[in-house]
Design an enzyme around this catalytic site. Structure first.
Site, short mmCIF file in Angstrom:
data_model
loop_
_atom_site.label_atom_id
_atom_site.label_comp_id
_atom_site.label_asym_id
_atom_site.label_seq_id
_atom_site.Cartn_x
_atom_site.Cartn_y
_atom_site.Cartn_z
N CYS A 80 69.67 -70.47 -23.71
CA CYS A 80 70.63 -70.35 -24.80
C CYS A 80 71.84 -69.51 -24.41
CB CYS A 80 69.93 -69.79 -26.02
SG CYS A 80 71.00 -69.19 -27.30
N CYS A 83 71.67 -64.34 -26.52
CA CYS A 83 71.17 -62.96 -26.55
C CYS A 83 70.99 -62.46 -25.11
CB CYS A 83 69.83 -62.89 -27.28
SG CYS A 83 69.92 -63.23 -29.04
N CYS A 161 65.71 -69.34 -35.05
CA CYS A 161 66.38 -68.43 -34.12
C CYS A 161 66.08 -67.02 -34.64
CB CYS A 161 67.87 -68.72 -34.12
SG CYS A 161 68.84 -67.44 -33.31
N GLN A 285 81.80 -60.96 -42.61
CA GLN A 285 81.08 -60.31 -41.50
C GLN A 285 79.64 -60.82 -41.44
OE1 GLN A 285 82.09 -58.24 -39.21
NE2 GLN A 285 84.08 -57.51 -39.93
N ASP A 383 92.12 -53.45 -37.89
CA ASP A 383 90.88 -54.07 -37.43
C ASP A 383 91.24 -55.41 -36.78
OD1 ASP A 383 88.32 -55.04 -37.05
OD2 ASP A 383 87.83 -55.23 -39.17
N CYS A 410 86.58 -54.63 -32.16
CA CYS A 410 85.43 -55.38 -31.65
C CYS A 410 85.55 -55.57 -30.14
CB CYS A 410 85.31 -56.72 -32.37
SG CYS A 410 86.79 -57.72 -32.23
N1 SAH Z 1 89.08 -56.49 -41.46
C1 SAH Z 1 88.42 -57.74 -41.68
C2 SAH Z 1 88.70 -58.83 -40.62
C3 SAH Z 1 88.79 -58.39 -39.19
S1 SAH Z 1 88.79 -59.72 -38.04
C4 SAH Z 1 86.93 -57.54 -41.86
O1 SAH Z 1 86.41 -56.47 -41.58
O2 SAH Z 1 86.27 -58.45 -42.32
C5 SAH Z 1 90.48 -59.77 -37.54
C6 SAH Z 1 91.39 -60.51 -38.50
O3 SAH Z 1 92.71 -60.50 -37.97
C7 SAH Z 1 91.04 -61.97 -38.72
O4 SAH Z 1 90.88 -62.19 -40.10
C8 SAH Z 1 92.26 -62.74 -38.19
O5 SAH Z 1 92.55 -63.90 -38.92
C9 SAH Z 1 93.36 -61.72 -38.32
N2 SAH Z 1 94.53 -61.87 -37.43
C10 SAH Z 1 94.55 -62.35 -36.16
N3 SAH Z 1 95.77 -62.25 -35.63
C11 SAH Z 1 96.57 -61.70 -36.57
C12 SAH Z 1 97.95 -61.32 -36.60
N4 SAH Z 1 98.75 -61.53 -35.56
N5 SAH Z 1 98.42 -60.77 -37.73
C13 SAH Z 1 97.61 -60.55 -38.80
N6 SAH Z 1 96.30 -60.88 -38.83
C14 SAH Z 1 95.78 -61.46 -37.74
#
Ligand code: SAH
Length: 455
Positions: A80, A83, A161, A285, A383, A410
């Site tokens: 797979c 993991c 899974c 998430q 984020d 991340c």
């Molecule tokens: N803070 C949220 C999502 C984080 S994931 C949470 O915790 O659920 C990162 C996010 O950034 C995604 O939703 C993606 O669509 C957005 N993203 C990607 N590139 C971007 C950009 N250039 N400007 C604004 N948002 C963007």
């Protein structure tokens, strides 16, 4: 002189694990990457690829296992690739992830002696994913459901899974039974024939309810009542059964064309006490237990009170924004995906939150504009996706001079790069923690607080 040869066997002792989860051994100082090994293992390997600075080895035999080794109970583990760390004890996995973050911050960010204050793992690192996708196809003439083998679209049969909800195996069996009993063929992507492409499930951690989405190459699913009946008798946790229509020649996991076959259009889940409505295609998430811990730390670092204004950049469906809004004076959420912003606004209404505004635009475009117009957030939360933020957005943040920047990441490599940019312009790292949102994989999330040197 390269001291290893292709197609030759060697006995080596693994001395480290790389950031992509391979064990590393050295033969006369030359690095050999060996998947599914861990430091401390003495192994026999076959060298399968030799490059100028490193080689790849295939594990043939474990001669002496490392004391970091764990027993692997998943039958699919070798084929797979989902993991990569499953053969490593959970505590050691956490240590590896902590090292990945520290290495990136030291080597890419130039933060000498950087240490993560804590890494937060799961009490039970199994069955954590609230979203699972199982492709369906013919395997040796039989309709089977499973997962794609690494780097291919060959289906390997597997109904359960270990990182998903146990109920998935019952759901998958029920869908296969419905297909067999009613002569519904699986979709064949080579000749674009057949019907059912995949089963996609979403589970609510807070209520236990489950949404079952059948992705299919039809606009009306034949004998859909039979499918509904068999799923309804499978579990009363199933509250929504949806047909996701995809009649095009592509391999999209989900389209925006949904027909509810039975039950609700959305399921509900909560994060930090805020309710979120989740549709088949919503971003949410995948590990809510750990996400809550991550958000709580991000909000603790943000030190919000009723006088604090917040800008939450890359806000998705507004999860962090809405959690922050209950504690702060006001929040501006920014996100590039329009549909996510619609969800964020809906979620604000559903929770009676009226001090949050949302903009659907790219961060690099709107953040400089808002700051030019005089927005002055006390706290910026960001984020970003794996590629990190960019200089336009970060420079605009610097211009606004927030007291605190809470960076949720991340990808430790891009975090390190962006934190260096901010550190060279008047901010210092005052707190940091890492969170394991994806046990048994190499992924790790971090939260770093950067405070203004001017206080
Ligand atoms: N803070 C949220 C999502 C984080 S994931 C949470 O915790 O659920 C990162 C996010 O950034 C995604 O939703 C993606 O669509 C957005 N993203 C990607 N590139 C971007 C950009 N250039 N400007 C604004 N948002 C963007």
């Amino acid at each position: 002189m390269i001291p290893v040869e292709k197609n030759k066997e060697y006995t080596v002792t693994v001395d480290a694990v790389s950031s992509d989860g391979n064990g590393i051994a050295h033969i006369d100082g030359f690095a050999v990457f060996i998947p599914r090994t861990v430091d401390g293992d003495e192994v026999k390997i076959l060298v399968v690829k030799v490059k100028s600075r490193f080689a790849y080895g295939k594990l043939l035999e474990i001669i002496t296992p490392s004391n970091k080794r764990a027993e692997v109970t998943c039958s699919a583990y070798k084929r797979c690739g989902g993991c990569q760390l499953r053969h490593i004890k959970y505590d050691s996995q956490l240590e590896i992830k902590k090292d990945i973050v520290e290495n990136a911050m030291q080597r890419i960010g130039g933060f000498e002696n950087f240490e993560v204050e804590k890494i937060v793992g799961m009490d039970n690192p199994e069955r954590y994913r609230n979203k699972m996708v199982f492709p369906i196809g013919f395997v040796n003439g039989k309709t089977e459901c499973g997962f794609y083998a690494q780097r291919s679209h060959d289906i390997i049969p597997l109904k359960d899974c270990l990182i998903g909800d146990k109920l998935n195996s019952e759901i998958n069996k029920a869908v296969i039974t419905y297909m067999n009993d009613n002569n519904i063929p699986p979709y064949d992507e080579i000749n674009h024939r057949g019907i059912v492409r995949r089963v996609f499930t979403r589970t609510s951690h807070s209520t236990g309810e489950v949404m079952v989405v059948i992705s299919a190459n039809v606009t009306t699913l034949p004998k859909s009542k039979k499918l509904v009946n068999i799923l309804r008798t499978t579990s009363d946790r199933i509250s929504s059964i949806i047909l996701n229509i995809n009649t095009k020649r592509n391999n999209l996991v989900i389209t925006d064309n949904n027909v509810t076959l039975w039950g609700k259009n959305c399921i509900l889940d909560t994060l930090c006490g805020i309710e979120f409505e989740i549709s088949p295609e919503s971003f949410f998430q995948v590990n809510p237990i750990q996400t809550e811990k991550l958000y709580n730390t991000a909000l603790e670092y943000a030190e919000l009170n009723k006088n604090t204004s917040v800008m939450d950049i890359y806000c998705g469906i507004g999860t962090i924004s809405l959690c922050a809004a209950t504690k702060a004076k006001n929040v501006i959420g920014i996100e590039i995906v329009e549909r996510a912003i619609e969800d964020a606004k809906e979620n604000a209404k559903r929770n009676n939150i009226n001090n949050a505004v949302f903009y659907a635009d790219s961060a690099e475009n709107i953040v400089p504009l808002l700051i030019e117009k005089g927005e002055k957030p006390d706290v910026v939360i960001l984020d970003p996706p794996r590629k990190g933020s960019d200089e336009k957005t970060l420079s605009a943040i610097i211009k606004a001079q927030p007291q605190r920047i809470v960076y949720v990441s991340c990808n430790p490599a891009t975090l390190a790069r962006d934190a260096r940019f901010l550190a060279d312009r008047g901010y210092f790292i005052s707190k940091s923690s890492a969170f394991d949102l994806f046990p048994h994989t190499t992924h790790v999330e971090c939260v770093v607080l950067m405070s203004s040197v001017d206080g």
